[in-house]
Scaffold this active site. Structure first.
Site, PDB file in Angstrom:
ATOM      1  N   HIS A 266      33.728  52.924  38.830  1.00 56.81           N
ATOM      2  CA  HIS A 266      34.288  53.932  37.866  1.00 56.81           C
ATOM      3  C   HIS A 266      35.195  54.387  39.111  1.00 56.81           C
ATOM      4  O   HIS A 266      36.213  53.902  39.526  1.00 56.81           O
ATOM      5  CB  HIS A 266      33.413  55.109  37.416  1.00 56.81           C
ATOM      6  CG  HIS A 266      33.952  55.947  36.489  1.00 56.81           C
ATOM      7  ND1 HIS A 266      35.156  55.796  35.963  1.00 56.81           N
ATOM      8  CD2 HIS A 266      33.231  57.187  36.067  1.00 56.81           C
ATOM      9  CE1 HIS A 266      35.148  56.929  35.174  1.00 56.81           C
ATOM     10  NE2 HIS A 266      33.960  57.867  35.314  1.00 56.81           N
ATOM     11  N   HIS A 308      39.000  46.520  32.489  1.00 56.66           N
ATOM     12  CA  HIS A 308      38.712  47.844  32.058  1.00 56.66           C
ATOM     13  C   HIS A 308      37.983  47.859  30.711  1.00 56.66           C
ATOM     14  O   HIS A 308      38.071  46.917  30.026  1.00 56.66           O
ATOM     15  CB  HIS A 308      40.003  48.669  31.532  1.00 56.66           C
ATOM     16  CG  HIS A 308      39.881  50.298  31.541  1.00 56.66           C
ATOM     17  ND1 HIS A 308      39.610  50.628  30.411  1.00 56.66           N
ATOM     18  CD2 HIS A 308      39.836  51.017  32.409  1.00 56.66           C
ATOM     19  CE1 HIS A 308      39.348  51.945  30.279  1.00 56.66           C
ATOM     20  NE2 HIS A 308      39.624  52.205  31.553  1.00 56.66           N
ATOM     21  N   ASP A 365      43.262  52.510  39.058  1.00 56.00           N
ATOM     22  CA  ASP A 365      42.659  52.556  40.667  1.00 56.00           C
ATOM     23  C   ASP A 365      43.513  51.457  41.350  1.00 56.00           C
ATOM     24  O   ASP A 365      43.374  51.541  42.467  1.00 56.00           O
ATOM     25  CB  ASP A 365      41.180  52.281  40.817  1.00 56.00           C
ATOM     26  CG  ASP A 365      40.411  53.556  40.052  1.00 56.00           C
ATOM     27  OD1 ASP A 365      40.051  53.198  38.922  1.00 56.00           O
ATOM     28  OD2 ASP A 365      40.745  54.730  40.458  1.00 56.00           O
TER      29      ASP A 365
HETATM   30  C1  SDX Z   1      38.054  53.501  35.940  1.00 49.41           C
HETATM   31  O1  SDX Z   1      36.151  54.040  31.222  1.00 49.41           O
HETATM   32  C2  SDX Z   1      37.228  54.576  31.738  1.00 49.41           C
HETATM   33  O2  SDX Z   1      38.206  55.052  31.094  1.00 49.41           O
HETATM   34  C3  SDX Z   1      37.380  54.608  33.461  1.00 49.41           C
HETATM   35  C4  SDX Z   1      38.829  55.010  34.118  1.00 49.41           C
HETATM   36  C5  SDX Z   1      38.942  56.308  33.725  1.00 49.41           C
HETATM   37  O3  SDX Z   1      39.892  57.004  33.654  1.00 49.41           O
HETATM   38  O4  SDX Z   1      37.898  57.277  33.337  1.00 49.41           O
HETATM   39  O5  SDX Z   1      39.792  54.317  33.321  1.00 49.41           O
HETATM   40  C6  SDX Z   1      38.566  54.968  35.418  1.00 49.41           C
HETATM   41  O6  SDX Z   1      36.822  53.620  35.966  1.00 49.41           O
HETATM   42  C7  SDX Z   1      38.812  52.367  35.950  1.00 49.41           C
HETATM   43  C8  SDX Z   1      37.961  51.110  36.266  1.00 49.41           C
HETATM   44  C9  SDX Z   1      37.811  51.066  37.770  1.00 49.41           C
HETATM   45  N1  SDX Z   1      36.580  49.995  38.186  1.00 49.41           N
HETATM   46  C10 SDX Z   1      37.132  49.049  38.711  1.00 49.41           C
HETATM   47  O7  SDX Z   1      38.388  48.542  38.960  1.00 49.41           O
HETATM   48  C11 SDX Z   1      35.879  48.080  39.282  1.00 49.41           C
HETATM   49  C12 SDX Z   1      36.256  46.666  39.039  1.00 49.41           C
HETATM   50  N2  SDX Z   1      36.149  46.548  37.404  1.00 49.41           N
HETATM   51  C13 SDX Z   1      35.053  45.945  36.883  1.00 49.41           C
HETATM   52  O8  SDX Z   1      33.969  46.524  37.560  1.00 49.41           O
HETATM   53  C14 SDX Z   1      35.022  46.022  35.449  1.00 49.41           C
HETATM   54  O9  SDX Z   1      36.028  45.637  34.810  1.00 49.41           O
HETATM   55  C15 SDX Z   1      34.774  47.437  34.621  1.00 49.41           C
HETATM   56  C16 SDX Z   1      33.561  47.863  35.223  1.00 49.41           C
HETATM   57  C17 SDX Z   1      36.017  48.240  34.935  1.00 49.41           C
HETATM   58  C18 SDX Z   1      34.728  46.966  33.144  1.00 49.41           C
HETATM   59  O10 SDX Z   1      33.393  46.516  32.997  1.00 49.41           O
HETATM   60  P1  SDX Z   1      33.069  46.113  31.607  1.00 49.41           P
HETATM   61  O11 SDX Z   1      33.734  46.474  30.443  1.00 49.41           O
HETATM   62  O12 SDX Z   1      31.630  46.019  31.623  1.00 49.41           O
HETATM   63  O13 SDX Z   1      33.323  44.473  31.583  1.00 49.41           O
HETATM   64  P2  SDX Z   1      32.501  43.388  31.624  1.00 49.41           P
HETATM   65  O14 SDX Z   1      31.506  43.244  32.811  1.00 49.41           O
HETATM   66  O15 SDX Z   1      32.026  43.052  30.031  1.00 49.41           O
HETATM   67  O16 SDX Z   1      33.444  42.015  32.014  1.00 49.41           O
HETATM   68  C19 SDX Z   1      33.802  41.096  31.062  1.00 49.41           C
HETATM   69  C20 SDX Z   1      34.068  39.908  31.621  1.00 49.41           C
HETATM   70  C21 SDX Z   1      32.820  39.417  32.692  1.00 49.41           C
HETATM   71  O17 SDX Z   1      32.868  37.921  32.908  1.00 49.41           O
HETATM   72  P3  SDX Z   1      32.083  37.159  32.000  1.00 49.41           P
HETATM   73  O18 SDX Z   1      30.537  37.600  31.877  1.00 49.41           O
HETATM   74  O19 SDX Z   1      32.709  37.238  30.456  1.00 49.41           O
HETATM   75  O20 SDX Z   1      32.373  35.613  32.462  1.00 49.41           O
HETATM   76  O21 SDX Z   1      34.980  39.897  32.884  1.00 49.41           O
HETATM   77  C22 SDX Z   1      34.661  39.806  34.172  1.00 49.41           C
HETATM   78  C23 SDX Z   1      32.974  39.985  33.879  1.00 49.41           C
HETATM   79  O22 SDX Z   1      32.299  39.087  35.269  1.00 49.41           O
HETATM   80  N3  SDX Z   1      35.178  40.853  34.945  1.00 49.41           N
HETATM   81  C24 SDX Z   1      35.516  40.785  36.192  1.00 49.41           C
HETATM   82  C25 SDX Z   1      36.196  42.156  36.541  1.00 49.41           C
HETATM   83  N4  SDX Z   1      36.033  42.994  35.571  1.00 49.41           N
HETATM   84  C26 SDX Z   1      35.374  42.228  34.534  1.00 49.41           C
HETATM   85  N5  SDX Z   1      35.544  39.689  37.072  1.00 49.41           N
HETATM   86  C27 SDX Z   1      36.125  39.993  38.246  1.00 49.41           C
HETATM   87  N6  SDX Z   1      36.735  41.091  38.719  1.00 49.41           N
HETATM   88  C28 SDX Z   1      36.728  42.186  37.707  1.00 49.41           C
HETATM   89  N7  SDX Z   1      37.400  43.156  38.223  1.00 49.41           N
END
Ligand code: SDX
Length: 426
Positions: A266, A308, A365
């Site tokens: 996050h 996201h 971010d």
């Molecule tokens: C913020 O919610 C908000 O509005 C948050 C925010 C705000 O203003 O409050 O916007 C701020 O928190 C932005 C996000 C910052 N976090 C990151 O940058 C960390 C990296 N991102 C991931 O951890 C992830 O994308 C999340 C946590 C942001 C979202 O996670 P989800 O929605 O649970 O996504 P998911 O795990 O269901 O992913 C779907 C697929 C998966 O692969 P499969 O199982 O389908 O094969 O996408 C992949 C995930 O493995 N995936 C990623 C990835 N993000 C998702 N793979 C590699 N790198 C990534 N960053």
């Protein structure tokens, strides 16, 4: 407003009807509060990806088109034309302020910029190398022990005073966390300055000499704060609502939000992005090996700053921050090679099928750390900056919850997969 109905029919042909509630924008929500009474079942939605927790008028995200609205105004227009304090008024009150309304609001905020002198001792009680987020979450939670005169959450005036106190004091406390870490004297607020200029003087001025910062840097920070102010029911905002739903006071509820924001999935992602870029830049990792790790299911590493829960397109805030980088790095003397690397990583990722198939784009971010670094804000303060900006969003949702006629304590259910009932041996 259409009166759509969903009919749920089980394998025995027993049907139950559920109303769909429609909002101004976005998908309708099936009202399921009577689901258990009608079907004997709960819903199951880990991470609440398809679950609406409340009705809100504050912000709206169209994840497919990459649109973010605050009280109906698009984020790009607010970033270009508004100020952070005007946006605070808008988020709190629902409408942009008149000149008189803004002047009154600004005076009220200025009334509360100082903190109780004991808070200096409180912060000095932390080790010098305590993470600023640890200091922030502890200090904001402790505010409720100083302001007993505004803790009656049933009193609208108390609620407003607490909201103004939090918005006013977060910059002061954030600067204290930074100064303690650096062994610098705490600087008092200067109410002759605007909100962002005041924060910058509390952060970077020293008693021994005059302090001046560039208006370019101040405007960049103002835009960054506007972009981080609110974002619907994200993890930390939902935490504030859940904590507040028990009747917890606003300071304790906001401290819960700060704790949730700290996680690298996050608000902690901005710090994690710079660490990731640093490791590519300084430790022989390449863009190719970094992307390969992010795609490897056996590796817990994720590409920080990408993906996201809601945006399945570019995060509009990331676009604005990338534009800021283009405009400002020369002037601010920022880390142009780091920005060039980030651009290269973004291009490589957007061309990769794994990310394209999952619609993973840069989020807020991904570039923010580059601007914060150019503003001489150290990495361990990045999430503190996010928390300082997001406080107005959190407290706006906390206030909205207390005005919600459907307000009740949040208490999710579960699927129990533990042992069946058994007797204690003997
Ligand atoms: C913020 O919610 C908000 O509005 C948050 C925010 C705000 O203003 O409050 O916007 C701020 O928190 C932005 C996000 C910052 N976090 C990151 O940058 C960390 C990296 N991102 C991931 O951890 C992830 O994308 C999340 C946590 C942001 C979202 O996670 P989800 O929605 O649970 O996504 P998911 O795990 O269901 O992913 C779907 C697929 C998966 O692969 P499969 O199982 O389908 O094969 O996408 C992949 C995930 O493995 N995936 C990623 C990835 N993000 C998702 N793979 C590699 N790198 C990534 N960053």
């Amino acid at each position: 407003m259409t009166n759509r109905i969903f009919t749920l029919t089980d394998q025995d042909g027993k049907s139950s009807e559920f109303a769909v509630q429609e909002g101004t924008h976005g998908p309708g929500c099936i009202s399921i509060s009577d689901l258990y009474a009608k079907t004997g079942c709960f819903t199951y939605d880990p991470g609440f990806g398809a679950t609406g927790s409340c009705k809100s008028s504050i912000s709206f995200i169209n994840g497919e088109e990459g649109i973010l609205l605050h009280r109906g105004y698009p984020i790009d227009q607010l970033a270009e034309k508004s100020s952070y304090l005007e946006l605070c008024y808008l988020l709190l009150n629902g409408e942009l302020p008149s000149e008189t309304e803004f002047a009154e609001f600004d005076s009220s905020i200025k009334l509360h910029t100082m903190v109780h002198e004991n808070i200096r001792d409180f912060i000095n009680g932390f080790r010098y190398d305590a993470h600023p987020m640890a200091m922030l979450v502890g200090t904001v939670g402790a505010l409720s022990s100083f302001y007993h005169d505004s803790l009656d959450i049933s009193n609208p005036e108390h609620r407003q005073t607490s909201a103004h106190r939090l918005i006013a004091k977060l910059p002061t406390i954030a600067s204290y966390c930074y100064r303690h870490h650096r062994g610098l004297p705490f600087m008092y607020p200067d109410n002759n300055l605007g909100y962002v200029d005041n924060f910058m003087q509390m952060m970077f001025s020293v008693p021994a000499q005059d302090y001046k910062h560039s208006s370019t840097a101040a405007r960049a920070l103002e835009v960054m704060m506007i972009l981080h102010a609110d974002h619907e029911q994200n993890a930390s905002t939902s935490t504030v609502r859940l904590a507040g739903s028990s009747g917890a006071n606003p300071f304790a509820s906001i401290a819960a939000g700060i704790a949730s924001l700290w996680g690298p999935a996050h608000g902690g992602a901005n710090e994690a992005v710079i660490n990731m870029l640093d490791s590519i830049y300084n430790s022989g990792e390449t863009i190719e090996t970094t992307i390969a790790r992010a795609k490897d299911k056996n590796d817990p590493f994720r590409l920080m700053g990408f993906g996201h829960r809601v945006y399945k397109n570019f995060d509009p805030r990331a676009k604005i921050i990338a534009g800021l980088c283009h405009e400002l790095l020369d002037e601010l003397g920022g880390d142009q090679p780091m920005f060039d690397l980030a651009l290269e990583l973004e291009q490589a990722t957007l061309a990769d099928d794994y990310f394209k198939e999952r619609r993973l784009y840069p989020n807020v971010d991904f570039y923010s750390g580059i601007i914060l670094r150019a503003l001489n804000i150290p990495m361990n303060m990045f999430t503190v900056m996010f928390a300082m900006a997001r406080t107005v969003g959190w407290i706006s949702h906390w206030l909205e919850m207390h005005h919600d006629p459907e307000f009740r304590i949040g208490r999710p259910r579960q699927i129990y997969i533990g042992h069946a009932k058994r007797d204690y041996p003997g």
